[in-house]
Enzyme design. Structure first.
Site, PDB file in Angstrom:
ATOM      1  N   ASP A 300       0.840  -1.151   0.018  1.00 28.72           N
ATOM      2  CA  ASP A 300      -0.073  -0.025  -0.093  1.00 28.72           C
ATOM      3  C   ASP A 300       0.922   1.277  -0.055  1.00 28.72           C
ATOM      4  O   ASP A 300       1.976   1.143   0.556  1.00 28.72           O
ATOM      5  CB  ASP A 300      -0.898  -0.005   1.288  1.00 28.72           C
ATOM      6  CG  ASP A 300      -1.681   1.219   1.244  1.00 28.72           C
ATOM      7  OD1 ASP A 300      -2.459   1.659   0.448  1.00 28.72           O
ATOM      8  OD2 ASP A 300      -1.930   1.993   2.482  1.00 28.72           O
ATOM      9  N   ASP A 536      -2.330  -0.320   5.940  1.00 27.20           N
ATOM     10  CA  ASP A 536      -2.335   0.492   7.309  1.00 27.20           C
ATOM     11  C   ASP A 536      -3.808   0.909   7.424  1.00 27.20           C
ATOM     12  O   ASP A 536      -3.933   1.557   8.606  1.00 27.20           O
ATOM     13  CB  ASP A 536      -1.179   1.587   7.543  1.00 27.20           C
ATOM     14  CG  ASP A 536      -1.597   2.636   6.461  1.00 27.20           C
ATOM     15  OD1 ASP A 536      -2.355   2.390   5.329  1.00 27.20           O
ATOM     16  OD2 ASP A 536      -1.070   3.775   6.712  1.00 27.20           O
ATOM     17  N   ASP A 540      -7.864  -1.635   3.442  1.00 30.02           N
ATOM     18  CA  ASP A 540      -6.996  -2.583   3.009  1.00 30.02           C
ATOM     19  C   ASP A 540      -7.322  -4.048   3.630  1.00 30.02           C
ATOM     20  O   ASP A 540      -6.828  -4.901   3.328  1.00 30.02           O
ATOM     21  CB  ASP A 540      -5.413  -2.281   3.661  1.00 30.02           C
ATOM     22  CG  ASP A 540      -5.064  -0.841   3.066  1.00 30.02           C
ATOM     23  OD1 ASP A 540      -5.133  -0.770   1.772  1.00 30.02           O
ATOM     24  OD2 ASP A 540      -4.037  -0.327   3.874  1.00 30.02           O
TER      25      ASP A 540
END
Length: 796
Positions: A300, A536, A540
């Site tokens: 990410d 985070d 996600d």
């Protein structure tokens, strides 16, 4: 939500207790670790322990107490496993406690700091910059700049004022506000998003699957084989009850690789403890193995490659009338703003501010999109969005700004005018453009080196984000990703099939929704890849749950930490390399040591079948196999399992272990069968045959240990020497304990047989190695030809 709560006092203790009784508490998911009782139960009540207890009861029944030594080893193994797993549990629980976030709450007029799961409905919270929003809330006083990237993937901040709703999982970028909690626990927005990933999933562990296969196979054959062997020993061979039972038990003990499960548990538990010392929280034991096998790593952007903050990338000076850096320092010293832009400017223009007298300050506002100050003789300086400062004159610098923007950067303009601000606070006329400052996400210091490490290890990197694809690709470029320009806008991928094709075709993905992230991971896995995912944000969690190995940053959302298998408590991207190396150490050493255990399992199984067919007595008793197992397998395997080992993981675990074990097992069987044949012709009694079989098997075990210890260093030499000396001492001086014939009573023919079996060990191992490799090569060629023929048919 109650509207009569006093904002200066908050809830009273009585109101808090009332809400706790009603269950209106911000409940957090339970700890992932087992209870101590569960650990003891799981280590004690195993199939192998049950089989060993039954075999021990049989030995007690025939009063051959000397042969009970094996059960002591089983007990010690179980205790070691329990102790190590409890140590790992304590490490995990301690790190989990340390990483718990806190929030300021107003109760009974006092400001208190409490953990998130102590929050109740209608609590009055005080939120400041850098804090995570723990529960869905409503702003009742003040103003906040909020980043919802953990929920949406978009990194742009949103201004929240009185009456606006705040979502749990968001972060406060700047400002301060008093908020009232409107939802708690599972009713929170973030919790509902996490709800889609609550179904437990099995870890993608080759070792777990292999151990399961081995245990299942042994459990299927051991009972019928044991009954048949006992029947042959007692009724066909006519052996006394004690001799028949002890020899049958010996065969069955040899088939049980009880130490292999212990070895795996201890090695993984030690890995958990080691990683814990380096601020890495392992929430699932087998994920250490999975990460060591990963060949695709999905990152990410926000919070993983970047720090989640902005930085000034460069400064292009347009007008030299004034010193741009001094002007920015003066603005920083007087504006006192508290937002990502202000912090980035402070970081890039460090140094003493000029001692200019400030007559007027215009703070930043979301409507103006700029802030500034008037410094008397020095004039007026402003900084902000170029189009809002220059307005109709924006075309003067439009091309330059759009050039920077095309690279995914946000552009600030530093403006100057001699005149002061107008009375209404608007800009003076004829503002000059002093400098343009392109800004971008701040790349983690360790990102470039970490990406290079994974690239050198053959791991494919994919960057996935909810941000603009151009911005994401530029971040990837600055982080050192080689194919940063191979990007796609996921908003253009309408059908699921489009996403599946894109998963393999592209390296950088922008504007990806949470559902698309999961589909990308799913697609990569369906093509045979082992996929790790970092994240985070709450957006996600679906993808993290789908990944073979999920990794969270401690700075991220609580929801992400709860569903992830690994949490980097220092949010240090470089910790990935340490986890990978620890995984390799564990898996390579378990693979190497497991071959020692399976040698015993395989030769015991083959010998049992041979003596049943040949109507011969089994050549070992339990205590003899305990001697061989302890000195050539047990003690060495624990030592080898804890050694450093950074070699890349290749091949299938079970196939590799069986391939390494088979030559040793065949060598043992060949020599023992030869001894039994020679013994039947000479003739030698059972004790003489058994003694030669024990010496032969022990020496073969030591030769296999010598090969496994390659390359030899001082520690491995010491290990091999200690095991060899211990074995020889037991054979020479403890013959009565192990039911062996004293060397001085050996017949001349026994010495001849002993010399032959010593000399043939190494050649036999080499011959069986070569034969297995040839058979494997033949099977691989056949499989390749079969696949080629199939592909040709499909093509036609």
């Amino acid at each position: 939500m109650e509207n009569n709560i006093n904002l200066e006092i908050g809830l009273t203790q009585a109101q808090v207790e009332e809400r706790i009784t009603a269950g209106k508490v911000n409940i957090q998911p339970q700890s992932k670790t087992k209870t101590i009782g569960r650990i003891i139960k799981d280590n004690s009540l195993t199939l192998f322990n049950l089989l060993n207890i039954i075999l021990a009861l049989l030995i007690i029944f025939v009063e051959s107490f000397q042969n009970l030594l094996f059960i002591n080893i089983v007990i010690i193994n179980t205790l070691i496993g329990i102790v190590q797993e409890i140590k790992a549990k304590k490490t995990i629980d301690q790190l989990s406690l340390i990483s718990q976030p806190h929030v300021n709450v107003l109760r009974d007029g006092n400001l208190q700091e409490i953990v998130f799961d102590k929050i109740v409905l209608d609590d009055i919270l005080i939120l400041k910059a850098g804090k995570q929003i723990p529960s869905d809330s409503q702003v009742v006083k003040g103003e906040l700049e909020v980043n919802e990237s953990l929920l949406t993937g978009e990194s742009d901040s949103i201004i929240k004022g009185q009456g606006d709703t705040l979502l749990s999982g968001s972060f406060v970028v700047s400002g301060q506000a008093t908020v009232q909690v409107t939802q708690v626990g599972l009713e929170n927005y973030a919790s509902k998003l996490v709800e889609g990933v609550k179904v437990a999933k099995k870890p993608n562990s080759e070792i777990m699957k292999a151990l399961g296969f081995i245990m299942k196979s042994i459990s299927i054959v051991i009972v019928p084989l044991g009954l048949l062997l006992l029947y042959k020993q007692l009724l066909v061979q006519g052996l006394p009850l004690q001799a028949g039972v002890t020899q049958t038990v010996a065969a069955l003990i040899g088939m049980i690789p009880e130490g292999l499960v212990l070895l795996t548990s201890v090695a993984l538990a030690v890995g958990v403890i080691r990683l814990g010392r380096h601020q890495t929280l392992v929430q699932e034991l087998y994920c250490i193995e999975t990460l060591a096998r990963v060949d695709v790593l999905c990152l990410d952007k926000t919070g993983t490659i970047t720090e989640g903050n902005m930085e000034v990338l460069s400064m292009e000076t347009i007008c030299h009338d004034k010193n741009s850096v001094q002007a920015i320092r003066a603005l920083i010293a007087n504006l006192k703003d508290d937002n990502a832009t202000y912090r980035a400017l402070s970081e890039s223009c460090k140094g003493e501010a000029p001692k200019w007298h400030c007559d007027r300050v215009i703070p930043f506002s979301s409507e103006r999109k700029w802030s500034g100050a008037f410094f008397g003789e020095q004039g007026t300086f402003v900084i902000g969005a170029p189009e809002f400062i220059l307005k109709e004159r924006y075309d003067e610098i439009k091309d330059k700004v759009e050039c920077y923007a095309s690279e995914g950067n946000r552009v600030l303009m530093l403006g100057y005018a001699k005149e002061p601000f107008k009375e209404d606070g608007s800009l003076p006329d004829n503002i000059k453009t002093m400098a343009l400052l392109p800004m971008g996400d701040k790349i983690r210091q360790e990102a470039k080196k970490t990406l290079e490490f994974f690239r050198n290890q053959g791991v494919t990197i994919k960057v996935i984000s909810g941000d603009n694809p151009v911005t994401v690709s530029q971040v990837a470029r600055r982080a050192g990703l080689l194919d940063w320009d191979n990007y796609v806008d996921a908003a253009t991928l309408i059908e699921d099939e489009d996403i599946r094709k894109a998963a393999l075709a592209y390296s950088v993905f922008g504007r990806v929704t949470p559902g698309q992230k999961r589909l990308l991971i799913e697609s990569l896995k369906s093509h045979g890849h082992t996929v790790a995912m970092t994240g985070d944000g709450v957006n996600d969690v679906l993808a993290l749950r789908e990944a073979d190995c999920s990794i969270a940053m401690a700075e991220g959302s609580d929801a992400v930490r709860q569903v992830s298998q690994l949490v980097l408590l220092d949010s240090n991207f470089a910790s990935f390399t340490r986890v990978l190396m620890e995984g390799r150490r564990v898996i390579n050493n378990i693979t190497r040591a497991a071959s020692l255990f399976l040698v015993k399992t395989m030769f015991s199984l083959m010998l049992a079948v041979i003596v049943i067919i040949a109507n011969e007595a089994y050549p070992f008793v339990p205590i003899q196999l305990t001697l061989i197992s302890a000195l050539t397998i047990g003690a060495p395997s624990i030592f080898l399992a804890l050694e450093p080992n950074k070699n890349r993981i290749t091949g299938n675990f079970l196939e590799k272990v069986l391939k390494k074990s088979l030559p040793g097992a065949l060598t043992v069987v060949f020599n023992v069968v030869m001894i039994m044949i020679v013994g039947s012709y000479l003739p030698l009694d059972h004790q003489q045959v058994s003694t030669l079989a024990v010496i032969s098997t022990g020496l073969i075990g030591l030769v296999i240990l010598f090969r496994v210890c390659q390359p030899l260093d001082n520690k491995r030499w010491a290990l091999f020497f200690a095991m060899t000396v211990s074995f020889l001492c037991c054979v020479l001086f403890l013959e009565d304990l192990f039911f062996l014939m004293p060397i001085q009573d050996f017949l001349p023919v026994m010495f001849i047989v002993l010399v032959i079996i010593i000399l043939d060990i190494y050649p036999l191992l080499k011959i069986f190695d070569w034969t297995i490799n040839q058979v494997e090569g033949l099977l691989n060629r056949h499989e390749k030809e079969k696949n080629t023929a199939k592909a040709t048919v499909l093509e036609k």
